[in-house]
Design a protein around this motif. Structure first.
Motif, PDB file in Angstrom:
ATOM      1  N   TYR A  14      25.220  24.599   7.554  1.00 23.72           N
ATOM      2  CA  TYR A  14      25.422  24.201   6.158  1.00 23.72           C
ATOM      3  C   TYR A  14      25.416  22.678   5.984  1.00 23.72           C
ATOM      4  O   TYR A  14      24.915  22.176   4.981  1.00 23.72           O
ATOM      5  N   PHE A  25      21.586  30.687   1.748  1.00 18.94           N
ATOM      6  CA  PHE A  25      21.142  30.910   3.120  1.00 18.94           C
ATOM      7  C   PHE A  25      21.011  32.414   3.354  1.00 18.94           C
ATOM      8  O   PHE A  25      21.947  33.082   3.787  1.00 18.94           O
ATOM      9  N   ASN A  26      19.842  32.937   2.971  1.00 19.08           N
ATOM     10  CA  ASN A  26      19.543  34.344   3.248  1.00 19.08           C
ATOM     11  C   ASN A  26      18.039  34.444   3.489  1.00 19.08           C
ATOM     12  O   ASN A  26      17.337  33.437   3.443  1.00 19.08           O
ATOM     13  N   TYR A  52      18.873  37.338  -4.916  1.00 23.11           N
ATOM     14  CA  TYR A  52      20.021  37.675  -5.786  1.00 23.11           C
ATOM     15  C   TYR A  52      19.539  38.343  -7.071  1.00 23.11           C
ATOM     16  O   TYR A  52      20.128  39.314  -7.553  1.00 23.11           O
ATOM     17  N   PRO A  75      29.792  37.463   1.281  1.00 26.19           N
ATOM     18  CA  PRO A  75      30.125  36.047   1.330  1.00 26.19           C
ATOM     19  C   PRO A  75      29.183  35.259   0.405  1.00 26.19           C
ATOM     20  O   PRO A  75      28.006  35.571   0.297  1.00 26.19           O
ATOM     21  N   ASP A  98      34.191  32.795   1.073  1.00 27.64           N
ATOM     22  CA  ASP A  98      33.460  32.493   2.308  1.00 27.64           C
ATOM     23  C   ASP A  98      34.418  31.814   3.283  1.00 27.64           C
ATOM     24  O   ASP A  98      35.387  31.182   2.871  1.00 27.64           O
ATOM     25  N   MET A 119      35.857  38.712   4.789  1.00 27.35           N
ATOM     26  CA  MET A 119      35.355  39.960   4.227  1.00 27.35           C
ATOM     27  C   MET A 119      36.377  41.100   4.362  1.00 27.35           C
ATOM     28  O   MET A 119      36.493  41.938   3.482  1.00 27.35           O
ATOM     29  N   VAL A 135      25.527  39.747   0.002  1.00 24.15           N
ATOM     30  CA  VAL A 135      24.178  39.406   0.459  1.00 24.15           C
ATOM     31  C   VAL A 135      24.268  38.904   1.892  1.00 24.15           C
ATOM     32  O   VAL A 135      24.788  37.826   2.158  1.00 24.15           O
TER      33      VAL A 135
HETATM   34  C1  LIG Z   1      23.656  34.668   5.793  1.00 25.63           C
HETATM   35  S1  LIG Z   1      24.919  33.751   4.998  1.00 25.63           S
HETATM   36  C2  LIG Z   1      24.811  34.445   3.358  1.00 25.63           C
HETATM   37  C3  LIG Z   1      25.536  33.597   2.346  1.00 25.63           C
HETATM   38  C4  LIG Z   1      25.169  33.909   0.893  1.00 25.63           C
HETATM   39  N1  LIG Z   1      25.338  35.285   0.568  1.00 25.63           N
HETATM   40  C5  LIG Z   1      23.760  33.463   0.592  1.00 25.63           C
HETATM   41  O1  LIG Z   1      22.899  34.335   0.395  1.00 25.63           O
HETATM   42  O2  LIG Z   1      23.523  32.249   0.561  1.00 25.63           O
HETATM   43  C6  LIG Z   1      26.373  34.474   5.671  1.00 25.63           C
HETATM   44  C7  LIG Z   1      27.678  33.827   5.233  1.00 25.63           C
HETATM   45  O3  LIG Z   1      28.776  34.597   5.721  1.00 25.63           O
HETATM   46  C8  LIG Z   1      29.864  33.720   5.973  1.00 25.63           C
HETATM   47  N2  LIG Z   1      30.785  34.468   6.853  1.00 25.63           N
HETATM   48  C9  LIG Z   1      30.637  34.765   8.169  1.00 25.63           C
HETATM   49  N3  LIG Z   1      31.665  35.522   8.597  1.00 25.63           N
HETATM   50  C10 LIG Z   1      32.462  35.734   7.521  1.00 25.63           C
HETATM   51  C11 LIG Z   1      33.682  36.473   7.317  1.00 25.63           C
HETATM   52  N4  LIG Z   1      34.260  37.154   8.310  1.00 25.63           N
HETATM   53  N5  LIG Z   1      34.235  36.471   6.087  1.00 25.63           N
HETATM   54  C12 LIG Z   1      33.649  35.782   5.049  1.00 25.63           C
HETATM   55  N6  LIG Z   1      32.504  35.069   5.190  1.00 25.63           N
HETATM   56  C13 LIG Z   1      31.915  35.060   6.409  1.00 25.63           C
HETATM   57  C14 LIG Z   1      29.195  32.494   6.572  1.00 25.63           C
HETATM   58  O4  LIG Z   1      30.007  31.351   6.469  1.00 25.63           O
HETATM   59  C15 LIG Z   1      27.925  32.420   5.711  1.00 25.63           C
HETATM   60  O5  LIG Z   1      28.151  31.604   4.590  1.00 25.63           O
END
Ligand SMILES: C[S@@+](CC[C@H](N)C(=O)[O-])C[C@H]1O[C@@H](n2cnc3c(N)ncnc32)[C@H](O)[C@@H]1O
Length: 259
Positions: A14, A25-26, A52, A75, A98, A119, A135
């Motif tokens: 990030y 970030f997907n 999205y 997240p 997040d 989560m 996502v």
């Molecule tokens: C692939 S990114 C997707 C973020 C967002 N949905 C997007 O599309 O931009 C995954 C995200 O999950 C977060 N993450 C990882 N483990 C997590 C957890 N246990 N609880 C909450 N967030 C978490 C990471 O910090 C990251 O921002």
């Protein structure tokens, strides 16, 4: 240990992405709807924002009803998806969660609310949201733990929308059907978005080709799978059809979850 390492990697990704002006970030989805470029914040992430847009398209609510919804993105990363939804539905009550500090700082700059949380332990009261989006976050904590939390924070009849990659040989319908039975959801819709995701991954390479950092062999080796670069196993799996991408809409059943 694995969690800590993942956390450190995300903070690094990030920090780097912020310098490059990224807000999401997907894996992304292509083609992108005309008009997506109106918000300059999205200029590096058009296909990520499009993902999205594809996901919320599953919701049955009309545009007018959507204005009154309360929505959680878990997240949320840097909050690009939330910003897209707020642009489109200004009265939407939208919050993200997040673990990443850098992502949460970035979300402030974007003008959306992303709070610290996990989560499997969502920091929200019961029955607070009409809709929860997930996502590319389903597998960070045990999926059943997240869905139980989703059930807790959703209002009766609320929707949980998931965008996620799966191995082709996995029966996604059976998977969510079983998970839903344990956690209090039923499947409303499953849409295969593989072609759009594969196209977005293919198109994105042009953007990474410009990256100075990715020309350094050590950095490239560490990040090629995560960024799905063309010399990665991930990229090959997408292009040869070993991975698929599904958009899943679940509906919260009324009543308590079975233990
Ligand atoms: C692939 S990114 C997707 C973020 C967002 N949905 C997007 O599309 O931009 C995954 C995200 O999950 C977060 N993450 C990882 N483990 C997590 C957890 N246990 N609880 C909450 N967030 C978490 C990471 O910090 C990251 O921002």
């Amino acid at each position: 240990m694995k969690r800590l390492l993942r956390r450190i990697i995300y903070e690094g990704v990030y920090a780097w992405a912020c310098i490059g002006g990224s807000v999401a970030f997907n894996r992304g989805f292509a083609p992108v709807d005309p008009g997506r470029t109106i918000d300059a914040a999205f200029s590096n992430d058009l296909s990520q924002i499009q993902l999205y847009a594809e996901l919320v398209r599953l919701l049955p609510n009309s545009d007018r009803e959507f204005q009154d919804l309360s929505l959680l993105d878990a997240p949320a990363g840097c909050g690009g998806g939330l910003r897209h939804l707020k642009n489109r539905y200004p009265a939407l009550n939208a919050t993200g969660v997040d673990t990443s500090l850098v992502a949460r700082l970035r979300s402030k700059w974007l003008g959306v609310r992303v709070v610290k949380g996990e989560m499997a332990r969502l920091p929200f009261a019961d029955k607070q949201f009409d809709c929860v989006l997930c996502v590319e976050g389903l597998f960070y904590d045990p999926p059943a733990a997240f869905l139980r939390e989703g059930h807790r924070v959703l209002k009766e009849g609320g929707y949980l929308l998931v965008a996620e990659a799966f191995r082709k040989d996995r029966d996604v319908h059976a998977y969510f059907s079983q998970l839903g039975t344990q956690t209090g959801f039923e499947i409303e819709t499953i849409v295969d978005a593989t072609a759009g995701v594969r196209q977005a991954l293919h198109d994105r390479y042009a953007h990474f080709r410009e990256s100075f950092l990715l020309r350094i062999p050590f950095v490239r080796e560490r990040f090629k799978e995560m960024l799905c670069l063309p010399d990665s196993e991930q990229f090959l799996k997408w292009q040869t059809g070993k991975l698929v991408y599904q958009l899943v809409m679940l509906r919260r059943r009324t009543g308590d979850v079975r233990a």
